[in-house]
Design a protein around this motif. Sequence first.
Motif, mmCIF file in Angstrom:
data_model
loop_
_atom_site.group_PDB
_atom_site.id
_atom_site.type_symbol
_atom_site.label_atom_id
_atom_site.label_comp_id
_atom_site.label_asym_id
_atom_site.label_seq_id
_atom_site.Cartn_x
_atom_site.Cartn_y
_atom_site.Cartn_z
ATOM 1 N N ARG A 188 0.683 -1.109 0.048
ATOM 2 C CA ARG A 188 0.139 0.148 -0.149
ATOM 3 C C ARG A 188 0.750 1.273 -0.042
ATOM 4 O O ARG A 188 0.554 2.069 -0.578
ATOM 5 C CB ARG A 188 -1.002 -0.113 1.068
ATOM 6 C CG ARG A 188 -2.093 -1.160 1.153
ATOM 7 C CD ARG A 188 -3.097 -0.693 2.146
ATOM 8 N NE ARG A 188 -2.558 -0.793 3.372
ATOM 9 C CZ ARG A 188 -2.460 -2.030 4.276
ATOM 10 N NH1 ARG A 188 -2.969 -2.996 3.592
ATOM 11 N NH2 ARG A 188 -2.048 -1.985 5.742
ATOM 12 N N TYR A 189 1.967 1.439 0.670
ATOM 13 C CA TYR A 189 2.713 2.448 0.758
ATOM 14 C C TYR A 189 3.575 2.834 -0.621
ATOM 15 O O TYR A 189 3.351 3.875 -0.863
ATOM 16 C CB TYR A 189 3.897 2.032 1.890
ATOM 17 C CG TYR A 189 4.904 3.227 1.875
ATOM 18 C CD1 TYR A 189 4.736 4.405 2.570
ATOM 19 C CD2 TYR A 189 6.207 3.132 1.445
ATOM 20 C CE1 TYR A 189 5.452 5.447 2.641
ATOM 21 C CE2 TYR A 189 6.978 4.075 1.608
ATOM 22 C CZ TYR A 189 6.914 5.286 2.095
ATOM 23 O OH TYR A 189 7.812 6.276 2.152
ATOM 24 N N ARG A 190 3.767 1.794 -1.130
ATOM 25 C CA ARG A 190 4.634 1.769 -2.499
ATOM 26 C C ARG A 190 3.498 2.308 -3.651
ATOM 27 O O ARG A 190 3.580 3.120 -4.140
ATOM 28 C CB ARG A 190 5.269 0.748 -2.892
ATOM 29 C CG ARG A 190 6.554 0.314 -2.334
ATOM 30 C CD ARG A 190 7.351 -0.753 -2.836
ATOM 31 N NE ARG A 190 6.617 -2.217 -2.926
ATOM 32 C CZ ARG A 190 6.765 -3.013 -1.843
ATOM 33 N NH1 ARG A 190 7.824 -2.743 -0.974
ATOM 34 N NH2 ARG A 190 6.105 -4.214 -1.694
ATOM 35 N N ALA A 191 2.165 1.814 -3.516
ATOM 36 C CA ALA A 191 1.021 2.106 -4.366
ATOM 37 C C ALA A 191 0.885 3.647 -3.987
ATOM 38 O O ALA A 191 0.749 4.604 -4.942
ATOM 39 C CB ALA A 191 -0.122 1.373 -4.002
ATOM 40 N N TRP A 192 0.815 4.139 -2.845
ATOM 41 C CA TRP A 192 0.509 5.645 -2.574
ATOM 42 C C TRP A 192 1.690 6.295 -3.313
ATOM 43 O O TRP A 192 1.420 7.612 -3.426
ATOM 44 C CB TRP A 192 0.248 5.778 -1.098
ATOM 45 C CG TRP A 192 -0.829 5.377 -0.598
ATOM 46 C CD1 TRP A 192 -1.448 4.202 -0.071
ATOM 47 C CD2 TRP A 192 -2.208 6.231 -0.888
ATOM 48 N NE1 TRP A 192 -2.960 4.415 0.151
ATOM 49 C CE2 TRP A 192 -3.428 5.417 -0.237
ATOM 50 C CE3 TRP A 192 -2.627 7.546 -1.668
ATOM 51 C CZ2 TRP A 192 -4.602 6.041 -0.289
ATOM 52 C CZ3 TRP A 192 -3.490 7.887 -1.586
ATOM 53 C CH2 TRP A 192 -4.645 7.260 -1.103
ATOM 54 N N ILE A 193 2.956 5.949 -2.572
ATOM 55 C CA ILE A 193 3.936 6.883 -3.236
ATOM 56 C C ILE A 193 4.218 6.817 -4.641
ATOM 57 O O ILE A 193 4.381 7.987 -5.229
ATOM 58 C CB ILE A 193 5.307 6.073 -2.600
ATOM 59 C CG1 ILE A 193 5.572 6.239 -1.306
ATOM 60 C CG2 ILE A 193 6.638 6.644 -3.372
ATOM 61 C CD1 ILE A 193 5.638 7.784 -0.563
ATOM 62 N N ALA A 194 3.890 5.708 -5.177
ATOM 63 C CA ALA A 194 3.765 5.913 -6.761
ATOM 64 C C ALA A 194 2.617 6.770 -7.364
ATOM 65 O O ALA A 194 3.125 7.634 -8.463
ATOM 66 C CB ALA A 194 3.622 4.561 -7.410
ATOM 67 N N THR A 195 1.518 6.733 -6.853
ATOM 68 C CA THR A 195 0.487 7.634 -7.262
ATOM 69 C C THR A 195 0.786 8.978 -6.743
ATOM 70 O O THR A 195 0.767 10.019 -7.632
ATOM 71 C CB THR A 195 -1.046 7.339 -6.399
ATOM 72 O OG1 THR A 195 -1.147 6.001 -6.731
ATOM 73 C CG2 THR A 195 -2.126 8.125 -6.975
ATOM 74 N N LEU A 196 1.218 9.278 -5.754
ATOM 75 C CA LEU A 196 1.599 10.636 -5.325
ATOM 76 C C LEU A 196 2.765 11.116 -6.219
ATOM 77 O O LEU A 196 2.746 12.472 -6.633
ATOM 78 C CB LEU A 196 2.134 10.570 -3.855
ATOM 79 C CG LEU A 196 2.505 11.984 -3.426
ATOM 80 C CD1 LEU A 196 1.491 13.037 -3.297
ATOM 81 C CD2 LEU A 196 3.188 12.136 -1.839
ATOM 82 N N ALA A 197 3.789 10.383 -6.506
ATOM 83 C CA ALA A 197 4.740 10.728 -7.541
ATOM 84 C C ALA A 197 4.155 11.248 -8.816
ATOM 85 O O ALA A 197 4.782 12.080 -9.535
ATOM 86 C CB ALA A 197 5.842 9.740 -7.349
#
Length: 586
Positions: A373-382
């Motif tokens: 979930r953290y990586r998905a949020w980071i990718a989305t935010l990026a």
Amino acid sequence: MRYLTAILFGLLAAGCGDKAADNLMTQASVLIEEHPDSALLALRQIDPSAISPAADARRRLLLAQTYSRTGAEADNDSLTAPALDYYERHGSGAERAYAWYFDAKVHHNAGDLGQAIKGYTQAMLYAERNRDKAGTTKLLMALYHTLGLLYLEQGYDTEAEEAFSKAVAAAQETGSAELEGYSRYMLSSAQYANGRYAAAIETLSPLVGARDTMAFRFFAQQITLQNLIYHTFAEDWSTGQLLEERARIDMHELWTAPLTHGHASADDDARTLYDIASAIIFYRAEQPDSAQYYIDRSLAHIKRFNQNNIGLYTIASAIHHRRGEDGKAYACAMQYIGKRDSLDKARQGVSVAELEKRYRTANETALREAGLRYRAWIATLACLLLAAAVTGAVVGYRRKLRHRDAQLSEYLTLLESYRESHDSLTSRLDASNEREAAVKASLEGRFALLRDIAATYYTYGEGERLARKVKELALSPAMLADIVRMADLYNDRAVTRLRRQLPGWTPRNYDFAALVVAGFSAQEISVMLDMTLNGVYTLKSKLKRRIAESGVFTRFRISADRTLCKSTFYTQTSKNYSVPASRIGA
């Protein structure tokens, strides 16, 4: 196990400082499976003090594997614990899996099941995270079987079923039909122990169909007996079908066939499964005499009871009850209760290890999901930030292009305005500097005039007229207050800080300090404050002592002679650093 030998050598190659020791370990890794005694002899020729820590860790694990093959099991972890500690700090995931596996085997052989399950579980977690690296798939097979057997023996049927299910999947992954058959057999046993009879029958059905072609003949008879027990409890076969299937048993093979085949072995050393199955079938067929014969014979041959076979006492109790022997039925029931209680106490430590395993598994799952979930949020935010940055850059660039000419004009106008402001400010600064210089010159002249008057009075102070004029001009309270104020203003507020730091002084002491700061000599101060010369020197010493004793200033120096009196104040602020307050000179 034979799967670990060649794998272990390639996995644990850690660079031995002694070439001869490295060659000996290479030879031992080849000989472990077929000639473990020769491998042990080669390993004992290595001097542990002459090799590197990595090579010593590899040597220890090879010794542990050799002891396991020769049957000389270590009774403590003094051999494997240093290797485990080394690989936990320096090894890869696969190396840690093997280290934990052999350390757990030592605890298992010593009877410490709680620590053994903990070690096997940790090895399984490392091996699962490093699947297909350095043969960890085959290591997983051994771990799944070992853990499954321990769970089944301790009564953790659900966990045993899960472990054997993973073993079946791993065997299918390696393409070994033989390993898959053994795994299916144990999985069906766990499903049966868990009360899932239909699932157990379905899992065992491929082995039932292939039992006549199996090279391991005792295992084929075990499959037939296990299948009979499953159908008896599932109640999907009639009594005639059960007896007909029982007649298929080859009694000669059952009692004479070897209990081992290759590296596989059966754990029914007393060959009691036939008696157990017969007792159950005859009880179902309502033949209690035959059932009693077989159940008594099976109980007589069992040397060690566990969670799987203490249920035989309940079967014996039911058989005796059907035969009308309630006393014997009660005795069997009490034996069941007593053995069950002792087994429950013995597995309390294992429960701790099981809870730890569940916690670790749940924790790792939660961490893995949180990481995803953290990586998905980071990718989305990026992506959003990148899109916003691109959009902002395009909009800003277009705005710059649109206003370029207007901005250039504004820059030129501002530049011209800056030049005019600079010229005006320079003129004002020059005028300000001139006024400040004039004020300072006037002040210095005024102080010089007052010093001259005070010096003249000190020298020629006998005349009454001169004394009156001096007192009107130099000794008036207004003049003295003006001198104090100007001395404070043009000497870094020295007098103000002195009043704040030493509030207990008298006004005369503050005036005295101001005159010293303004540069008046001792003779001039004696005139200004209407004091004797000795009084001036005495007051200087007194004030200097008070300042030193107060702790406010770290240094206060007054040096005086006939023409010069200089003072320097160093204040110590509440933040414990020193700042020069003023310089007093004359």
